[in-house]
Design a protein around this motif. Structure first.
Motif, PDB file in Angstrom:
ATOM      1  N   LYS A   1      -6.366  27.193   2.329  1.00 44.04           N
ATOM      2  CA  LYS A   1      -6.867  27.552   1.006  1.00 44.04           C
ATOM      3  C   LYS A   1      -6.412  26.489   0.011  1.00 44.04           C
ATOM      4  N   LYS A   2      -6.891  26.607  -1.219  1.00 43.50           N
ATOM      5  CA  LYS A   2      -6.649  25.550  -2.190  1.00 43.50           C
ATOM      6  C   LYS A   2      -5.185  25.382  -2.546  1.00 43.50           C
ATOM      7  N   ASP A   3      -4.424  26.466  -2.535  1.00 47.75           N
ATOM      8  CA  ASP A   3      -3.009  26.347  -2.894  1.00 47.75           C
ATOM      9  C   ASP A   3      -2.123  26.096  -1.671  1.00 47.75           C
ATOM     10  N   ALA A   4      -2.727  25.817  -0.529  1.00 49.22           N
ATOM     11  CA  ALA A   4      -1.949  25.511   0.683  1.00 49.22           C
ATOM     12  C   ALA A   4      -1.260  24.161   0.533  1.00 49.22           C
ATOM     13  N   PHE A   5      -0.124  24.014   1.237  1.00 46.42           N
ATOM     14  CA  PHE A   5       0.669  22.784   1.119  1.00 46.42           C
ATOM     15  C   PHE A   5      -0.151  21.548   1.484  1.00 46.42           C
ATOM     16  N   LEU A   6      -0.959  21.618   2.540  1.00 48.94           N
ATOM     17  CA  LEU A   6      -1.735  20.453   2.981  1.00 48.94           C
ATOM     18  C   LEU A   6      -2.594  19.888   1.855  1.00 48.94           C
ATOM     19  N   TYR A   7      -3.314  20.766   1.168  1.00 44.13           N
ATOM     20  CA  TYR A   7      -4.177  20.271   0.096  1.00 44.13           C
ATOM     21  C   TYR A   7      -3.376  19.840  -1.122  1.00 44.13           C
ATOM     22  N   GLN A   8      -2.398  20.626  -1.516  1.00 46.68           N
ATOM     23  CA  GLN A   8      -1.640  20.304  -2.723  1.00 46.68           C
ATOM     24  C   GLN A   8      -0.871  18.984  -2.578  1.00 46.68           C
ATOM     25  N   ARG A   9      -0.350  18.717  -1.388  1.00 53.02           N
ATOM     26  CA  ARG A   9       0.367  17.442  -1.182  1.00 53.02           C
ATOM     27  C   ARG A   9      -0.618  16.280  -1.171  1.00 53.02           C
ATOM     28  N   THR A  10      -1.787  16.492  -0.607  1.00 54.01           N
ATOM     29  CA  THR A  10      -2.829  15.464  -0.629  1.00 54.01           C
ATOM     30  C   THR A  10      -3.263  15.165  -2.056  1.00 54.01           C
ATOM     31  N   LEU A  11      -3.504  16.206  -2.829  1.00 59.03           N
ATOM     32  CA  LEU A  11      -3.911  16.050  -4.223  1.00 59.03           C
ATOM     33  C   LEU A  11      -2.829  15.327  -5.024  1.00 59.03           C
ATOM     34  N   GLN A  12      -1.577  15.693  -4.800  1.00 59.92           N
ATOM     35  CA  GLN A  12      -0.467  15.044  -5.507  1.00 59.92           C
ATOM     36  C   GLN A  12      -0.427  13.547  -5.213  1.00 59.92           C
ATOM     37  N   PHE A  13      -0.604  13.182  -3.942  1.00 58.08           N
ATOM     38  CA  PHE A  13      -0.583  11.772  -3.568  1.00 58.08           C
ATOM     39  C   PHE A  13      -1.717  11.008  -4.255  1.00 58.08           C
ATOM     40  N   ILE A  14      -2.911  11.586  -4.266  1.00 55.91           N
ATOM     41  CA  ILE A  14      -4.062  10.911  -4.889  1.00 55.91           C
ATOM     42  C   ILE A  14      -3.828  10.731  -6.384  1.00 55.91           C
TER      43      ILE A  14
ATOM     44  N   PHE B   1       0.835  -1.190   0.000  1.00 56.18           N
ATOM     45  CA  PHE B   1       0.000   0.000   0.000  1.00 56.18           C
ATOM     46  C   PHE B   1       0.876   1.248   0.000  1.00 56.18           C
ATOM     47  N   GLN B   2       0.453   2.257  -0.763  1.00 58.41           N
ATOM     48  CA  GLN B   2       1.106   3.569  -0.721  1.00 58.41           C
ATOM     49  C   GLN B   2       0.551   4.332   0.484  1.00 58.41           C
ATOM     50  N   VAL B   3       1.419   4.960   1.265  1.00 63.13           N
ATOM     51  CA  VAL B   3       1.002   5.605   2.513  1.00 63.13           C
ATOM     52  C   VAL B   3       1.590   7.010   2.609  1.00 63.13           C
ATOM     53  N   LEU B   4       0.767   7.947   3.087  1.00 57.80           N
ATOM     54  CA  LEU B   4       1.223   9.306   3.362  1.00 57.80           C
ATOM     55  C   LEU B   4       0.735   9.690   4.754  1.00 57.80           C
ATOM     56  N   ASN B   5       1.665  10.122   5.621  1.00 57.91           N
ATOM     57  CA  ASN B   5       1.328  10.504   6.997  1.00 57.91           C
ATOM     58  C   ASN B   5       1.559  11.996   7.219  1.00 57.91           C
TER      59      ASN B   5
ATOM     60  N   GLU C   1      -0.979  10.721  -8.116  1.00 60.08           N
ATOM     61  CA  GLU C   1       0.129   9.810  -8.416  1.00 60.08           C
ATOM     62  C   GLU C   1      -0.241   8.358  -8.120  1.00 60.08           C
ATOM     63  N   THR C   2      -0.937   8.130  -7.020  1.00 61.78           N
ATOM     64  CA  THR C   2      -1.290   6.756  -6.641  1.00 61.78           C
ATOM     65  C   THR C   2      -2.313   6.164  -7.602  1.00 61.78           C
ATOM     66  N   LEU C   3      -3.212   7.007  -8.133  1.00 60.88           N
ATOM     67  CA  LEU C   3      -4.265   6.518  -9.038  1.00 60.88           C
ATOM     68  C   LEU C   3      -3.945   6.806 -10.508  1.00 60.88           C
ATOM     69  N   ALA C   4      -2.708   7.180 -10.796  1.00 58.95           N
ATOM     70  CA  ALA C   4      -2.363   7.621 -12.156  1.00 58.95           C
ATOM     71  C   ALA C   4      -2.752   6.600 -13.213  1.00 58.95           C
ATOM     72  N   LYS C   5      -2.387   5.351 -13.016  1.00 61.04           N
ATOM     73  CA  LYS C   5      -2.696   4.325 -14.022  1.00 61.04           C
ATOM     74  C   LYS C   5      -4.194   4.077 -14.135  1.00 61.04           C
ATOM     75  N   ASP C   6      -4.886   4.097 -12.995  1.00 64.66           N
ATOM     76  CA  ASP C   6      -6.330   3.843 -13.017  1.00 64.66           C
ATOM     77  C   ASP C   6      -7.091   4.974 -13.692  1.00 64.66           C
ATOM     78  N   LEU C   7      -6.627   6.214 -13.489  1.00 64.95           N
ATOM     79  CA  LEU C   7      -7.316   7.348 -14.093  1.00 64.95           C
ATOM     80  C   LEU C   7      -7.036   7.447 -15.585  1.00 64.95           C
ATOM     81  N   GLU C   8      -5.913   6.896 -16.031  1.00 65.93           N
ATOM     82  CA  GLU C   8      -5.579   6.920 -17.458  1.00 65.93           C
ATOM     83  C   GLU C   8      -6.404   5.910 -18.240  1.00 65.93           C
TER      84      GLU C   8
END
Length: 613
Positions: free
Chosen positions: A590-603, A541-545, A605-612
């Motif tokens: 806000k939307k460009d805050a690190f918390l959201y942007q890092r969360t979005l990046q993880f999602i 499993f891919q994990v982000l803490n 990247e982890t689902l990249a193949k499935d979304l393609e």
């Protein structure tokens, strides 16, 4: 001159109006006039010719007359074969006919075309509203662009019984439901609602405050008593009863749909009451044999309007109910506490993966994931201000950035202290809750697509336990096989200081079972951590803490570092400290805050193949 007008004039001439006082008119005085009137009417009738087809066409612009037929049987009933309409109205009737086609694709296309039409006259929308079947009406309610004129107002509600009140009618409805073979919590809420007065109920609810939707009690005094009504306790009892199919039948048979509708309209300024009513209707909608009754009672028009609300909670409760009613496009069923944040309407966008949000102690499906507060004023007054919780970043930001995701948020009751337990008999362990949530999520189709889990605080422990339990059940294997990754926001993998403080603080004298399980020396917590770490490594499993670095303020005097950095370290995946407290670790500013942007990046990247694909 029309026949009716002519008759009125003649009647006035012969003195049929009420005579003045003390004036007596005998029949013999007007008999000649009557003969004259009769002759004139017969002569006029012979000379007058009406074009009845024109009259009927005018009628059809306002009313549609259909033979009485069950909603359940209408799908195979042809009501359009002999209708004579003008050329410009053909499109309306053709769409109606197409919406009742035997071809599912044609039906869906017809509903979509109806919902995208905004140039019709009022009477044309009424034609659709009066002539469409159950499937079409629900489809229109679940179409984003649908005009609310497609939905007739609910039928008039029956009058309350003489010398009765809403409260009394609710009590009678509750008393009519089966009282045997109930779990302790249903018995508790039912007996409380049936036996207690408003004042005693309010007193029992008093004593503690909590804030933020996901956190810690804010208790300034035990003397302040929150307002509570018998209606609220009746509704909470009905929510529990509506989870049982046979009890739903009783609620419907005893006029519950109409009574709840009356209560809903009376409490337009009380979102909490309306949400509980929506929960009951959403639970009843899980039973397909009740769908036609729910539609006939007028609930679809109420739900369609609620879907367009700017209040996220109101719209999401309506979306859940309509999704359970929509068997044309939905196979999943959303049980109480499981809410789809995106997509809430029918969509042509293919859904390729699921992202699930699981809150923590004292959390909620919506409030936990709101945008970060701009001020640290945590009082009960702010807690109940709906304007503070209209932002839900998974529904707004994430849905916009990743439209191919189905985003689900889960809600369940938790408590920090036995003083705050909603049901005194309800002492649910992490193991019990994980099995309950796993069953509900599987019914919602979780596991049929790739999945990412997003959790805060104790919610992360539930996710770990759910995945371990699913690995032991063959029927849940799809959940394991499709899990791609997990995000943990300040999850106490190795315990929390909260459990240690809870025995020393006066308003946490009796820590709940959930809090006890978070203590550092909890054997169950250590076993869960060891088992899951091995399991997650095996499944790759891919994990982000994420972990907080600032203390959380409890009231005005106490501050507490709820989850220290070492406890938030799962043992695999990145561990990222963030300069926020425990409450705001899952609330980006806000939307460009690190918390959201890092969360979005993880999602992404982890689902990249499935979304393609």
């Amino acid at each position: 001159m029309s026949l009716a007008a002519y008759c009125v004039i003649c009647c006035r001439r012969i003195g049929t109006s009420i005579p003045p006082l003390k004036s007596i008119t005998y029949w013999r005085d007007i008999s000649d006039g009557s003969l004259f009137l009769t002759y004139e009417i017969l002569a006029l009738k012979k000379s007058l010719t009406l074009d009845t087809q024109v009259v009927e066409r005018e009628k059809m612009k306002s009313y549609i007359y259909l033979q009485t037929v069950s909603l359940d049987k209408r799908e195979n009933y042809d009501t359009f074969s002999t209708v004579d309409v003008e050329d410009h109205e053909c499109a309306v009737w053709l769409l109606l006919r197409k919406s009742q086609s035997g071809d599912r694709a044609a039906r869906l296309q017809a509903v979509q075309e109806m919902s995208e039409t905004h140039h019709w006259q009022d009477y044309q929308y009424r034609i659709i509203a009066q002539a469409c079947d159950l499937r079409t009406l629900i489809g229109l309610a679940r179409s984003k662009e649908s005009d609310l004129r497609f939905f007739l107002p609910p039928p008039p509600l029956p009058s309350l019984k003489e010398d009765s009140s809403i409260e009394e009618e609710l009590r009678q409805l509750l008393a009519s439901l089966p009282q045997t073979e109930l779990d302790e919590c249903i018995q508790y809420f039912t007996s409380l609602a049936l036996s207690e007065s408003s004042q005693s109920l309010a007193a029992q609810k008093g004593g503690l405050w909590c804030f933020g939707g996901n956190g810690l009690p804010y208790a300034e005094s035990f003397g302040e008593v929150p307002s509570a009504t018998v209606e609220m306790f009746c509704l909470e009892a009905l929510v529990k009863h509506s989870e049982i199919s046979t009890h739903c039948d009783k609620i419907e048979a005893n006029g519950g749909l109409q009574l709840l509708q009356r209560l809903y309209q009376l409490h337009k300024d009380c979102p909490k009451v309306q949400r509980n009513i929506m929960r009951i209707i959403g639970n009843m909608a899980l039973n397909e044999h009740l769908h036609s009754t729910i539609v006939r009672s007028g609930w679809v028009s109420i739900l369609a309007e609620a879907m367009k609300s700017q209040r996220i909670m109101e719209a999401s409760h309506a979306a859940r109910t309509l999704a359970n009613l929509d068997r044309e496009t939905m196979q999943e069923k959303y049980q109480d506490g499981v809410y789809v944040l995106h997509p809430q309407y029918r969509t042509s966008q293919p859904i390729k993966a699921d992202v699930l949000f699981i809150h923590g102690l004292m959390g909620a499906a919506f409030k936990t994931w709101r945008q970060q507060d701009t001020e640290q004023v945590l009082t009960e007054k702010i807690l109940e201000d709906e304007g503070r919780y209209t932002t839900c970043w998974p529904k707004t930001w994430l849905a916009r950035d990743c439209p191919a995701l189905r985003i689900i948020s889960v809600e369940y009751d938790t408590s920090l202290s036995d003083w705050r337990t909603r049901c005194p008999m309800e002492r649910k362990s992490i193991a019990f809750r994980s099995n309950e949530l796993l069953r509900k999520l599987r019914a919602a189709g979780v596991g049929d697509r790739p999945v990412i889990w997003v959790s805060h605080s104790m919610g992360g422990l539930l996710v770990k336990k759910m995945l371990l339990e699913a690995s032991k059940k063959p029927e849940m294997s799809a959940v394991i096989n499709n899990t791609r990754g997990i995000i943990f926001y300040s999850v106490p993998h190795h315990g929390s200081h909260l459990a240690e403080y809870s025995v020393n603080i006066r308003y946490l004298l009796f820590p709940s079972l959930e809090v006890k399980e978070l203590s550092k020396d909890s054997p169950a917590l250590k076993t869960l951590q060891d088992d899951f770490l091995e399991f997650a490594k095996d499944k790759n499993f891919q994990v982000l803490n994420f972990v907080e670095t600032l203390p959380t303020y409890i009231g005005s005097m106490i501050k507490l570092h709820v989850v220290p950095v070492e406890s938030a370290d799962l043992g695999i995946g990145d561990l990222i400290p963030v300069d926020v407290d425990h409450l705001n670790i899952c609330k980006p500013k806000k939307k460009d805050a690190f918390l959201y942007q890092r969360t979005l990046q993880f999602i992404c990247e982890t689902l990249a193949k499935d979304l393609e694909n």
